[in-house]
Motif scaffolding. Structure first.
Motif, PDB file in Angstrom:
ATOM      1  N   ARG A  49       0.833  -1.192   0.000  1.00  0.00           N
ATOM      2  CA  ARG A  49       0.000   0.000   0.000  1.00  0.00           C
ATOM      3  C   ARG A  49       0.872   1.248   0.000  1.00  0.00           C
ATOM      4  O   ARG A  49       1.769   1.393   0.837  1.00  0.00           O
ATOM      5  N   PRO A  50       0.637   2.191  -0.917  1.00  0.00           N
ATOM      6  CA  PRO A  50       1.473   3.398  -0.985  1.00  0.00           C
ATOM      7  C   PRO A  50       1.106   4.393   0.104  1.00  0.00           C
ATOM      8  O   PRO A  50       0.034   4.319   0.713  1.00  0.00           O
ATOM      9  N   ALA A  51       2.012   5.344   0.338  1.00  0.00           N
ATOM     10  CA  ALA A  51       1.778   6.429   1.292  1.00  0.00           C
ATOM     11  C   ALA A  51       2.256   7.726   0.662  1.00  0.00           C
ATOM     12  O   ALA A  51       3.056   7.722  -0.286  1.00  0.00           O
ATOM     13  N   PHE A  52       1.761   8.848   1.154  1.00  0.00           N
ATOM     14  CA  PHE A  52       2.223  10.134   0.663  1.00  0.00           C
ATOM     15  C   PHE A  52       3.713  10.289   0.956  1.00  0.00           C
ATOM     16  O   PHE A  52       4.200   9.883   2.010  1.00  0.00           O
ATOM     17  N   GLU A  53       4.408  10.896   0.013  1.00  0.00           N
ATOM     18  CA  GLU A  53       5.830  11.177   0.228  1.00  0.00           C
ATOM     19  C   GLU A  53       5.982  12.169   1.377  1.00  0.00           C
ATOM     20  O   GLU A  53       6.829  12.017   2.261  1.00  0.00           O
ATOM     21  N   VAL A  54       5.192  13.227   1.349  1.00  0.00           N
ATOM     22  CA  VAL A  54       5.115  14.226   2.415  1.00  0.00           C
ATOM     23  C   VAL A  54       3.654  14.608   2.568  1.00  0.00           C
ATOM     24  O   VAL A  54       2.935  14.733   1.577  1.00  0.00           O
ATOM     25  N   ALA A  55       3.200  14.795   3.798  1.00  0.00           N
ATOM     26  CA  ALA A  55       1.814  15.202   4.030  1.00  0.00           C
ATOM     27  C   ALA A  55       1.758  16.229   5.153  1.00  0.00           C
ATOM     28  O   ALA A  55       2.349  16.024   6.215  1.00  0.00           O
ATOM     29  N   THR A  56       1.047  17.335   4.888  1.00  0.00           N
ATOM     30  CA  THR A  56       0.842  18.383   5.885  1.00  0.00           C
ATOM     31  C   THR A  56      -0.630  18.381   6.291  1.00  0.00           C
ATOM     32  O   THR A  56      -1.517  18.421   5.433  1.00  0.00           O
ATOM     33  N   ILE A  57      -0.876  18.320   7.599  1.00  0.00           N
ATOM     34  CA  ILE A  57      -2.249  18.253   8.116  1.00  0.00           C
ATOM     35  C   ILE A  57      -2.459  19.398   9.099  1.00  0.00           C
ATOM     36  O   ILE A  57      -1.678  19.564  10.039  1.00  0.00           O
ATOM     37  N   ARG A  58      -3.524  20.187   8.871  1.00  0.00           N
ATOM     38  CA  ARG A  58      -3.829  21.312   9.754  1.00  0.00           C
ATOM     39  C   ARG A  58      -5.304  21.270  10.149  1.00  0.00           C
ATOM     40  O   ARG A  58      -6.162  21.096   9.287  1.00  0.00           O
ATOM     41  N   PRO A  59      -5.607  21.449  11.436  1.00  0.00           N
ATOM     42  CA  PRO A  59      -7.016  21.491  11.854  1.00  0.00           C
ATOM     43  C   PRO A  59      -7.687  22.758  11.343  1.00  0.00           C
ATOM     44  O   PRO A  59      -7.044  23.796  11.155  1.00  0.00           O
ATOM     45  N   VAL A  60      -9.008  22.689  11.113  1.00  0.00           N
ATOM     46  CA  VAL A  60      -9.783  23.822  10.609  1.00  0.00           C
ATOM     47  C   VAL A  60     -10.949  24.073  11.549  1.00  0.00           C
ATOM     48  O   VAL A  60     -11.677  23.147  11.913  1.00  0.00           O
ATOM     49  N   GLU A  61     -11.140  25.321  11.933  1.00  0.00           N
ATOM     50  CA  GLU A  61     -12.297  25.715  12.730  1.00  0.00           C
ATOM     51  C   GLU A  61     -13.331  26.334  11.795  1.00  0.00           C
ATOM     52  O   GLU A  61     -13.011  27.205  10.981  1.00  0.00           O
ATOM     53  N   VAL A  62     -14.581  25.881  11.891  1.00  0.00           N
ATOM     54  CA  VAL A  62     -15.643  26.408  11.037  1.00  0.00           C
ATOM     55  C   VAL A  62     -16.043  27.791  11.521  1.00  0.00           C
ATOM     56  O   VAL A  62     -16.526  27.961  12.636  1.00  0.00           O
ATOM     57  N   ALA A 119      -1.242  14.918 -10.867  1.00  0.00           N
ATOM     58  CA  ALA A 119      -0.336  13.765 -10.864  1.00  0.00           C
ATOM     59  C   ALA A 119       0.671  13.810  -9.717  1.00  0.00           C
ATOM     60  O   ALA A 119       1.230  12.776  -9.337  1.00  0.00           O
ATOM     61  N   GLN A 120       0.920  15.002  -9.158  1.00  0.00           N
ATOM     62  CA  GLN A 120       1.941  15.125  -8.113  1.00  0.00           C
ATOM     63  C   GLN A 120       1.380  15.400  -6.714  1.00  0.00           C
ATOM     64  O   GLN A 120       2.004  15.034  -5.715  1.00  0.00           O
ATOM     65  N   ARG A 121       0.209  16.066  -6.644  1.00  0.00           N
ATOM     66  CA  ARG A 121      -0.257  16.512  -5.333  1.00  0.00           C
ATOM     67  C   ARG A 121      -1.762  16.311  -5.158  1.00  0.00           C
ATOM     68  O   ARG A 121      -2.507  16.237  -6.138  1.00  0.00           O
ATOM     69  N   VAL A 122      -2.164  16.255  -3.903  1.00  0.00           N
ATOM     70  CA  VAL A 122      -3.584  16.307  -3.549  1.00  0.00           C
ATOM     71  C   VAL A 122      -3.752  17.423  -2.533  1.00  0.00           C
ATOM     72  O   VAL A 122      -2.930  17.578  -1.620  1.00  0.00           O
ATOM     73  N   GLY A 181       5.846   7.742  -9.810  1.00  0.00           N
ATOM     74  CA  GLY A 181       5.525   6.407 -10.283  1.00  0.00           C
ATOM     75  C   GLY A 181       4.262   5.815  -9.694  1.00  0.00           C
ATOM     76  O   GLY A 181       3.863   4.723 -10.083  1.00  0.00           O
ATOM     77  N   VAL A 182       3.638   6.522  -8.736  1.00  0.00           N
ATOM     78  CA  VAL A 182       2.392   6.035  -8.133  1.00  0.00           C
ATOM     79  C   VAL A 182       1.222   6.774  -8.766  1.00  0.00           C
ATOM     80  O   VAL A 182       1.207   8.005  -8.818  1.00  0.00           O
ATOM     81  N   SER A 183       0.232   6.046  -9.242  1.00  0.00           N
ATOM     82  CA  SER A 183      -0.916   6.651  -9.903  1.00  0.00           C
ATOM     83  C   SER A 183      -1.818   7.354  -8.885  1.00  0.00           C
ATOM     84  O   SER A 183      -2.037   6.837  -7.787  1.00  0.00           O
ATOM     85  N   PRO A 184      -2.370   8.534  -9.247  1.00  0.00           N
ATOM     86  CA  PRO A 184      -3.351   9.186  -8.362  1.00  0.00           C
ATOM     87  C   PRO A 184      -4.577   8.314  -8.092  1.00  0.00           C
ATOM     88  O   PRO A 184      -5.308   8.561  -7.132  1.00  0.00           O
ATOM     89  N   ASP A 185      -4.800   7.284  -8.929  1.00  0.00           N
ATOM     90  CA  ASP A 185      -5.917   6.368  -8.695  1.00  0.00           C
ATOM     91  C   ASP A 185      -5.777   5.628  -7.367  1.00  0.00           C
ATOM     92  O   ASP A 185      -6.759   5.097  -6.838  1.00  0.00           O
ATOM     93  N   ARG A 186      -4.536   5.588  -6.840  1.00  0.00           N
ATOM     94  CA  ARG A 186      -4.303   4.898  -5.569  1.00  0.00           C
ATOM     95  C   ARG A 186      -4.389   5.844  -4.372  1.00  0.00           C
ATOM     96  O   ARG A 186      -3.952   5.511  -3.272  1.00  0.00           O
ATOM     97  N   LEU A 187      -4.984   7.006  -4.610  1.00  0.00           N
ATOM     98  CA  LEU A 187      -5.143   7.983  -3.548  1.00  0.00           C
ATOM     99  C   LEU A 187      -5.894   7.433  -2.330  1.00  0.00           C
ATOM    100  O   LEU A 187      -5.513   7.722  -1.186  1.00  0.00           O
ATOM    101  N   PRO A 188      -6.973   6.644  -2.504  1.00  0.00           N
ATOM    102  CA  PRO A 188      -7.632   6.088  -1.314  1.00  0.00           C
ATOM    103  C   PRO A 188      -6.679   5.288  -0.430  1.00  0.00           C
ATOM    104  O   PRO A 188      -6.740   5.385   0.805  1.00  0.00           O
ATOM    105  N   GLU A 189      -5.781   4.522  -1.040  1.00  0.00           N
ATOM    106  CA  GLU A 189      -4.825   3.739  -0.247  1.00  0.00           C
ATOM    107  C   GLU A 189      -3.855   4.654   0.492  1.00  0.00           C
ATOM    108  O   GLU A 189      -3.472   4.380   1.639  1.00  0.00           O
ATOM    109  N   MET A 190      -3.447   5.751  -0.161  1.00  0.00           N
ATOM    110  CA  MET A 190      -2.559   6.701   0.503  1.00  0.00           C
ATOM    111  C   MET A 190      -3.244   7.352   1.688  1.00  0.00           C
ATOM    112  O   MET A 190      -2.620   7.605   2.729  1.00  0.00           O
TER     113      MET A 190
END
Length: 324
Positions: A22-35, A52-55, A97-106
């Motif tokens: 199962r693939p993982a993001f190379e780098v991932a930034t996560i920030r909380p959001v207040e409504v 192709a490179q980012r989400v 080399g990882v397809s964006p189609d595998r985004l759910p797995e990431m």
């Protein structure tokens, strides 16, 4: 010689494992959001953008992230209520080399590694509507999927359109002379759906007319499960292939769809709470809804039952992720 063969076999196994891991993001930034009114302003950072490179995911509730990662609907997930109202912005880099189609797995990797998500599956009886064939048989015309082009506008220019990336594929929305056309990605709801608002007649409320060519019964059940009714819909028609399908939704039922798609908002969606009234009306007297009348015309019925459904149960999840 035997040693060399054993080494080659080990390399082959390791290579095969690497291809299916199962693939993982190379780098991932996560920030909380207040409504706040500012975060809800038009044009704000919300929804999903994928290349192709980012989400880039904006204002996404944790429950929605879980559903998208595992290809589930909210009723298929048993989780604490706070997951519905805890929102995050996420930017991730997709490995080369990882397809964006595998985004759910990431996303699965991110939820497990950064939020400590732990789950298990179990079967549980749930109240549902079974979509069944009425006693007089189906009254729909079988057809092929709609492959027609959307006609240009009065000025001869191409109909204005936009693409909405989702984890299930890209949804294309076009505005043509006959209303709005949604071209679905085909993983759950297949084909084109034309949505046309109708004017109110006398004391009758406004309605939204939906029609599709080549719609499967599985797709119809999935469509009806998107906030239209007060229970999920399960296809039990045993009808194969696609059909000419047309249904009408009252303005309250249509608001239920909006409410579901924007369930993280403090009031559940825009407007004056019509989604709440519509859901209550359908729950108390579903036989009197515009949708029920349409289903009857198709030679189908919605039968309230309790059926065992597979649930993803959230055993543990941290409210805040580990450091970026």
């Amino acid at each position: 010689m035997k040693t060399r063969i054993a080494i080659l076999a080990a390399v082959a196994v390791a290579t095969a494992f690497g291809q299916t891991a199962r693939p993982a993001f190379e780098v991932a930034t996560i920030r909380p959001v207040e409504v706040t009114p500012q975060t809800l302003r038009p044009g704000g950072h919300s929804g999903m953008r994928v290349d192709a490179q980012r989400v880039d995911i904006g204002m996404m509730p944790l429950l929605t992230l879980i559903c998208d990662a595992y290809g589930l609907r909210p009723y298929q997930v048993s989780a604490p209520d706070w997951l519905k109202s805890t929102l995050f912005d996420i930017q991730g880099t997709i490995p080369k080399g990882v397809s964006p189609d595998r985004l759910p797995e990431m996303l699965q990797s991110l939820l497990e590694e950064r939020f400590g998500l732990k789950t298990h599956h179990e079967s549980k009886d749930q109240a549902v509507y079974a979509l069944v064939v009425a006693k007089d048989g189906p009254k729909m015309k079988q057809s092929e999927p709609d492959t027609s082009e959307i006609p240009p506008g009065p000025d001869g220019q191409a109909a204005p359109s936009m693409s909405i990336p989702t984890l299930q594929g890209e949804v294309k929305m076009s505005k043509g002379p006959q209303g709005i056309v949604l071209e679905m990605p085909g993983k759950e709801i297949t084909g084109k759906i034309r949505a046309t608002p109708t004017q109110a007649k006398g004391s009758e409320p406004r309605r939204l007319h939906l029609e599709s060519s080549g719609l499967t019964m599985k797709s119809l059940a999935a469509l009806l499960s998107v906030g239209v009714l007060d229970k999920p819909v399960v296809d039990m028609t045993n009808l194969k292939g696609g059909y000419e399908v047309a249904v009408d939704l009252s303005e309250f039922e249509a608001m239920g769809v909006v409410r579901t798609s924007m369930s993280f908002l403090p009031i559940g969606g825009p407007g004056d709470g019509g989604g709440d009234r519509g859901a209550a009306a359908v729950a108390s007297d579903p036989s009197g809804s515009a949708l029920r009348a349409s289903i009857t015309k198709l030679g189908l019925a919605l039968d309230a039952r309790k059926l065992p459904l597979d649930l993803l149960v959230v055993d543990h999840m941290e409210k805040m992720p580990t450091e970026n």
